[in-house]
Enzyme design. Structure first.
Site, mmCIF file in Angstrom:
data_model
loop_
_atom_site.group_PDB
_atom_site.id
_atom_site.type_symbol
_atom_site.label_atom_id
_atom_site.label_comp_id
_atom_site.label_asym_id
_atom_site.label_seq_id
_atom_site.Cartn_x
_atom_site.Cartn_y
_atom_site.Cartn_z
ATOM 1 N N ARG A 196 0.896 -1.246 0.130
ATOM 2 C CA ARG A 196 -0.001 -0.105 0.087
ATOM 3 C C ARG A 196 0.930 1.336 -0.103
ATOM 4 O O ARG A 196 1.992 1.267 0.553
ATOM 5 C CB ARG A 196 -1.015 0.112 1.314
ATOM 6 N N HIS A 225 -0.779 -0.386 -9.758
ATOM 7 C CA HIS A 225 -1.403 -1.307 -8.849
ATOM 8 C C HIS A 225 -1.949 -2.433 -9.657
ATOM 9 O O HIS A 225 -3.163 -2.824 -9.768
ATOM 10 C CB HIS A 225 -2.855 -0.576 -8.003
ATOM 11 N N GLU A 274 -2.806 7.307 -4.777
ATOM 12 C CA GLU A 274 -2.976 6.737 -6.206
ATOM 13 C C GLU A 274 -4.377 6.806 -6.639
ATOM 14 O O GLU A 274 -5.012 6.494 -7.636
ATOM 15 C CB GLU A 274 -2.804 5.151 -6.110
HETATM 16 P P1 NAD Z 1 -1.439 -11.241 5.096
HETATM 17 O O1 NAD Z 1 -2.475 -10.962 6.219
HETATM 18 O O2 NAD Z 1 -1.486 -12.618 4.665
HETATM 19 O O3 NAD Z 1 0.254 -10.972 5.788
HETATM 20 C C1 NAD Z 1 0.265 -9.483 6.240
HETATM 21 C C2 NAD Z 1 1.326 -9.940 6.916
HETATM 22 O O4 NAD Z 1 1.932 -8.606 7.585
HETATM 23 C C3 NAD Z 1 1.264 -10.748 8.590
HETATM 24 O O5 NAD Z 1 2.262 -11.807 8.573
HETATM 25 C C4 NAD Z 1 1.360 -9.681 9.439
HETATM 26 O O6 NAD Z 1 1.663 -10.280 10.608
HETATM 27 C C5 NAD Z 1 2.376 -8.801 9.069
HETATM 28 N N1 NAD Z 1 2.375 -7.258 9.673
HETATM 29 C C6 NAD Z 1 1.268 -6.867 10.264
HETATM 30 N N2 NAD Z 1 1.928 -5.551 10.754
HETATM 31 C C7 NAD Z 1 3.205 -5.453 10.470
HETATM 32 C C8 NAD Z 1 4.181 -4.592 10.809
HETATM 33 N N3 NAD Z 1 4.071 -3.494 11.456
HETATM 34 N N4 NAD Z 1 5.523 -4.888 10.158
HETATM 35 C C9 NAD Z 1 5.751 -6.170 9.423
HETATM 36 N N5 NAD Z 1 4.745 -6.917 9.257
HETATM 37 C C10 NAD Z 1 3.439 -6.781 9.675
HETATM 38 O O7 NAD Z 1 -1.464 -10.442 3.747
HETATM 39 P P2 NAD Z 1 -1.098 -10.815 2.382
HETATM 40 O O8 NAD Z 1 -2.040 -11.462 1.739
HETATM 41 O O9 NAD Z 1 0.358 -11.044 2.622
HETATM 42 O O10 NAD Z 1 -1.052 -9.147 1.641
HETATM 43 C C11 NAD Z 1 0.005 -8.088 2.346
HETATM 44 C C12 NAD Z 1 -0.643 -6.895 1.576
HETATM 45 O O11 NAD Z 1 -0.421 -6.935 0.114
HETATM 46 C C13 NAD Z 1 -2.102 -6.483 1.567
HETATM 47 O O12 NAD Z 1 -2.455 -5.869 2.963
HETATM 48 C C14 NAD Z 1 -2.274 -5.612 0.648
HETATM 49 O O13 NAD Z 1 -2.098 -4.369 1.332
HETATM 50 C C15 NAD Z 1 -1.130 -6.012 -0.339
HETATM 51 N N6 NAD Z 1 -1.761 -6.348 -1.497
HETATM 52 C C16 NAD Z 1 -1.369 -5.632 -2.738
HETATM 53 C C17 NAD Z 1 -2.000 -6.014 -3.935
HETATM 54 C C18 NAD Z 1 -1.559 -5.331 -5.238
HETATM 55 O O14 NAD Z 1 -2.442 -5.726 -6.471
HETATM 56 N N7 NAD Z 1 -0.569 -4.558 -5.257
HETATM 57 C C19 NAD Z 1 -2.626 -7.120 -3.915
HETATM 58 C C20 NAD Z 1 -2.862 -7.988 -2.866
HETATM 59 C C21 NAD Z 1 -2.515 -7.425 -1.655
#
Ligand code: NAD
Length: 338
Positions: free
Chosen positions: A234, A295, A263
């Site tokens: 994000r 994105h 964005e």
């Molecule tokens: P997920 O919930 O499986 O994993 C997120 C991880 O981040 C968890 O292990 C959590 O403990 C950790 N976390 C929480 N707070 C944290 C911190 N302060 N520092 C470090 N780690 C921390 O989520 P995911 O499916 O792996 O997705 C991650 C992110 O990717 C989503 O939140 C979303 O913002 C982004 N995303 C982007 C796209 C894209 O098209 N660009 C698509 C899907 C997801």
């Protein structure tokens, strides 16, 4: 159920319409972004389907309630654009697609790394213009370098699987470390240590009040000179002005982003004939060591199919009164992640 889709694109219509043949919901696609004004077009619907940049604030939610809408389905994983407190207060259930294809996002992060490093985007343009020079195309071997993975959930784990194939050293930071990764020998460190060790830093954590601007002037001081920063999570995880400054003084060697703090007003639109009214992104675009995609990390056939299936199943489950608790986002979930 009768569902109004906001911010819909041709690929949403294509995949949802095809896959809905086995679910039988009534789908109507609007291209407009959802906010407290545009919600007006959703008359006589049972549910709203929103995407990452739709503005589901308390005003939008109150208007949803007034229209008798009790269900918001997100066709994505992140929910930072939804006021969950207002949703709970107004009796609106919020369902999402928690994991559709972590590989899609992880592979895009890797694409940004390989492109930025070996400058294939520049080579492509040069060769098309008959310029076969190799000047200023020098990259580095990824093998043997250290990658720092911030956030080791579904996408972070998929990304680590890919990095292993490159024979990289991997360090990770996550307040909830994964036992599975620890067993595989992944070393968890503090955020500061990760930044100081990594040649490539990649963000895979959600945007929460805690993680907003986690990469800022203070944290950038710890970064290894010349490191590459990748953000496919994000935009607001990084303080863009501070990152531009770090690129200017060569503290950061390069930046690859699929997300941008502001964005909403730019991404998913063709603005090629317009003057971009955003000086920050204009400065980023002008830097030779910055690569921006709009994105698109999620945009694979497999991910779109999975998103459509889970979203349509969420609608059917809600109709039957059997909501999948793993897909429900509520204020308690939010408090857990902050
Ligand atoms: P997920 O919930 O499986 O994993 C997120 C991880 O981040 C968890 O292990 C959590 O403990 C950790 N976390 C929480 N707070 C944290 C911190 N302060 N520092 C470090 N780690 C921390 O989520 P995911 O499916 O792996 O997705 C991650 C992110 O990717 C989503 O939140 C979303 O913002 C982004 N995303 C982007 C796209 C894209 O098209 N660009 C698509 C899907 C997801």
């Amino acid at each position: 159920m009768k569902v109004a889709f906001f911010s819909s694109k041709s690929y949403d219509q294509e995949y949802f319409t095809r896959i809905n043949e086995s679910y039988g919901h009534e789908l109507r696609f609007f291209e407009t972004r959802l906010d407290s004004q545009t919600i007006q077009i959703a008359r006589h619907y049972d549910a709203i389907c929103a995407f990452v940049n739709d503005k589901v604030d308390s005003k939008t939610i109150k208007k949803m309630k007034r229209r008798g809408i009790r269900l918001l389905v997100l066709r994505n994983a992140g929910f930072n654009n939804v006021d969950l407190e207002a949703a709970a207060g107004n009796g609106i259930t919020v369902l999402r697609v928690p994991a559709y294809s972590p590989e899609a996002v992880a592979e895009h992060a890797l694409a940004l790394i390989l492109t930025l490093n070996r400058k294939t985007h520049k080579a492509y343009n040069r060769v098309r213009e008959g310029n076969f020079s190799l000047e200023r195309l020098v990259g580095f071997n990824i093998s043997g370098k250290t990658a720092g993975v911030i956030g080791t959930g579904a996408i972070g784990k998929a990304f680590i699987r890919l990095l292993k194939g490159f024979d990289m050293k991997i360090v990770a930071y996550d307040p909830y470390p994964s036992d599975e990764l620890k067993r595989q020998g992944i070393q968890y460190t503090s955020l500061e240590e990760l930044l100081s060790l990594s040649d490539i830093i990649s963000l895979h954590c959600p945007l929460t009040p805690d993680t907003k601007n986690m990469i800022k002037a203070q944290t950038l001081e710890h970064v290894k000179q010349g490191a590459m920063l990748i953000n496919t999570s994000r935009g607001k995880l990084i303080d863009t002005e501070a990152v531009i400054q770090a690129l200017r003084v060569k503290k950061l060697g390069s930046l690859g982003i699929d997300v941008y703090a502001e964005e909403e007003k730019l991404f998913f639109k063709d603005l090629s004939e317009m003057i971009i009214d955003d000086d920050v992104i204009s400065r980023l675009i002008s830097l030779p060591n910055v690569l921006i995609t709009a994105h698109q990390a999620f945009l694979t056939r497999e991910a779109l199919e999975q998103i459509a299936h889970t979203t349509l199943r969420n609608l059917s489950d809600y109709e039957k009164g059997t909501v999948n608790p793993d897909n429900e986002v509520n204020i308690r979930h939010f408090q857990k992640t902050t």
